[in-house]
Scaffold this motif. Structure first.
Motif, PDB file in Angstrom:
ATOM      1  N   GLU A  38      11.304  12.462  14.538  1.00 54.93           N
ATOM      2  CA  GLU A  38      10.239  13.075  13.742  1.00 54.93           C
ATOM      3  C   GLU A  38      10.645  13.121  12.279  1.00 54.93           C
ATOM      4  O   GLU A  38      11.774  13.507  11.958  1.00 54.93           O
ATOM      5  CB  GLU A  38       9.960  14.492  14.229  1.00 54.93           C
ATOM      6  CG  GLU A  38       9.319  14.559  15.599  1.00 54.93           C
ATOM      7  CD  GLU A  38       7.894  14.038  15.585  1.00 54.93           C
ATOM      8  OE1 GLU A  38       7.151  14.333  14.625  1.00 54.93           O
ATOM      9  OE2 GLU A  38       7.525  13.337  16.538  1.00 54.93           O
ATOM     10  N   LEU A  39       9.729  12.744  11.412  1.00 53.81           N
ATOM     11  CA  LEU A  39       9.991  12.830   9.983  1.00 53.81           C
ATOM     12  C   LEU A  39       9.848  14.274   9.519  1.00 53.81           C
ATOM     13  O   LEU A  39       9.096  15.046  10.125  1.00 53.81           O
ATOM     14  CB  LEU A  39       9.015  11.944   9.210  1.00 53.81           C
ATOM     15  CG  LEU A  39       9.127  10.441   9.440  1.00 53.81           C
ATOM     16  CD1 LEU A  39       8.068   9.714   8.628  1.00 53.81           C
ATOM     17  CD2 LEU A  39      10.503   9.935   9.081  1.00 53.81           C
ATOM     18  N   GLY A  60       7.544  -0.060   2.301  1.00 50.14           N
ATOM     19  CA  GLY A  60       8.004   0.153   3.662  1.00 50.14           C
ATOM     20  C   GLY A  60       9.377   0.795   3.644  1.00 50.14           C
ATOM     21  O   GLY A  60      10.001   0.958   2.600  1.00 50.14           O
ATOM     22  N   SER A  61       9.847   1.158   4.821  1.00 52.34           N
ATOM     23  CA  SER A  61      11.176   1.724   4.974  1.00 52.34           C
ATOM     24  C   SER A  61      11.978   0.828   5.895  1.00 52.34           C
ATOM     25  O   SER A  61      11.432   0.235   6.829  1.00 52.34           O
ATOM     26  CB  SER A  61      11.094   3.143   5.545  1.00 52.34           C
ATOM     27  OG  SER A  61      10.500   4.015   4.601  1.00 52.34           O
ATOM     28  N   THR A  62      13.268   0.727   5.603  1.00 58.79           N
ATOM     29  CA  THR A  62      14.154  -0.137   6.377  1.00 58.79           C
ATOM     30  C   THR A  62      15.374   0.648   6.822  1.00 58.79           C
ATOM     31  O   THR A  62      15.715   1.680   6.238  1.00 58.79           O
ATOM     32  CB  THR A  62      14.624  -1.350   5.554  1.00 58.79           C
ATOM     33  OG1 THR A  62      15.365  -0.884   4.425  1.00 58.79           O
ATOM     34  CG2 THR A  62      13.450  -2.204   5.101  1.00 58.79           C
ATOM     35  N   ASP A  75       3.696   4.649  11.037  1.00 56.43           N
ATOM     36  CA  ASP A  75       3.146   3.850   9.938  1.00 56.43           C
ATOM     37  C   ASP A  75       4.177   3.631   8.826  1.00 56.43           C
ATOM     38  O   ASP A  75       3.825   3.288   7.711  1.00 56.43           O
ATOM     39  CB  ASP A  75       1.871   4.486   9.394  1.00 56.43           C
ATOM     40  CG  ASP A  75       2.068   5.899   8.871  1.00 56.43           C
ATOM     41  OD1 ASP A  75       3.222   6.381   8.862  1.00 56.43           O
ATOM     42  OD2 ASP A  75       1.078   6.532   8.473  1.00 56.43           O
ATOM     43  N   LEU A  76       5.462   3.808   9.144  1.00 55.21           N
ATOM     44  CA  LEU A  76       6.514   3.615   8.136  1.00 55.21           C
ATOM     45  C   LEU A  76       6.661   2.164   7.687  1.00 55.21           C
ATOM     46  O   LEU A  76       7.135   1.899   6.595  1.00 55.21           O
ATOM     47  CB  LEU A  76       7.867   4.104   8.660  1.00 55.21           C
ATOM     48  CG  LEU A  76       8.069   5.605   8.694  1.00 55.21           C
ATOM     49  CD1 LEU A  76       9.405   5.940   9.338  1.00 55.21           C
ATOM     50  CD2 LEU A  76       7.990   6.184   7.311  1.00 55.21           C
ATOM     51  N   SER A  99       0.079   8.455   6.409  1.00 53.33           N
ATOM     52  CA  SER A  99       0.589   9.818   6.252  1.00 53.33           C
ATOM     53  C   SER A  99       1.550   9.915   5.068  1.00 53.33           C
ATOM     54  O   SER A  99       2.191   8.938   4.685  1.00 53.33           O
ATOM     55  CB  SER A  99       1.295  10.254   7.541  1.00 53.33           C
ATOM     56  OG  SER A  99       2.360   9.371   7.831  1.00 53.33           O
ATOM     57  N   ALA A 100       1.628  11.103   4.507  1.00 50.66           N
ATOM     58  CA  ALA A 100       2.559  11.354   3.405  1.00 50.66           C
ATOM     59  C   ALA A 100       3.985  11.390   3.949  1.00 50.66           C
ATOM     60  O   ALA A 100       4.218  11.770   5.098  1.00 50.66           O
ATOM     61  CB  ALA A 100       2.227  12.671   2.722  1.00 50.66           C
TER      62      ALA A 100
END
Length: 165
Positions: A38-39, A60-62, A75-76, A99-100
């Motif tokens: 969970e973020l 994006g995130s890696t 949705d990252l 999402s934020a």
């Protein structure tokens, strides 16, 4: 008739390739789910604003340190126009149609510029990358290409606890 069969065959092959790419993305997300977890939720009180909001593109995130190992959980992994704002308690990344993302100050390990991120390559220093640690302990890089790259030095100065106002 022969041409029509070729066209139908090529369309079927294309549809199969698209479907296989979808399956690969979905399976990647399943493999990464436990590492991501969970973020952090956006807190009610963000603290004072440290830097002015900057608009741009969330790339994006890696998984750190690989700039191409895109995260497929939730949705990252999707690019979106976004606004990045630095507060005393962390960084808020508000994305259009997604999402934020809240990056708590204590989770940030580095803020730097890079040439590329998440499969997107551009000029030297064209991407602002925030490295941070998730609650699961996994370290990730979040990439942002700002519309105004002159703000990058200010972002890079304000890193782990060095609030320069």
């Amino acid at each position: 008739m022969e041409r029509a069969l070729w066209v139908i065959g090529l369309l079927a092959a294309w549809a199969l390739l698209v479907y296989l790419m979808y399956l690969g993305w979905r399976n990647r997300g399943k493999r990464q789910a436990d590492r991501i977890g969970e973020l952090p939720a956006v807190p009610a009180e963000l603290g004072a604003q440290v830097l002015e909001p900057t608009t741009g593109l969330y790339l994006g995130s890696t998984m750190a340190p690989s700039w191409q190992d895109r995260i497929a959980v939730g949705d990252l992994g999707y690019r979106a126009t976004a606004e990045l704002t630095r507060f005393e308690r962390g960084v808020l990344l508000e994305r259009d149609g997604a999402s934020a993302i809240w990056i708590p100050q204590e989770s940030i390990t580095a803020v730097r510029t890079e040439r590329g991120h998440a499969g997107k390559v551009m000029t030297e220093g064209g991407v602002l990358v925030i490295r941070w640690t998730l609650p699961t302990g996994t370290e990730i890089d979040t990439g942002f290409r700002g519309d105004d790259k002159t703000v990058y030095p200010a972002w890079a100065r304000v890193t782990t606890g060095d609030d320069e106002r």
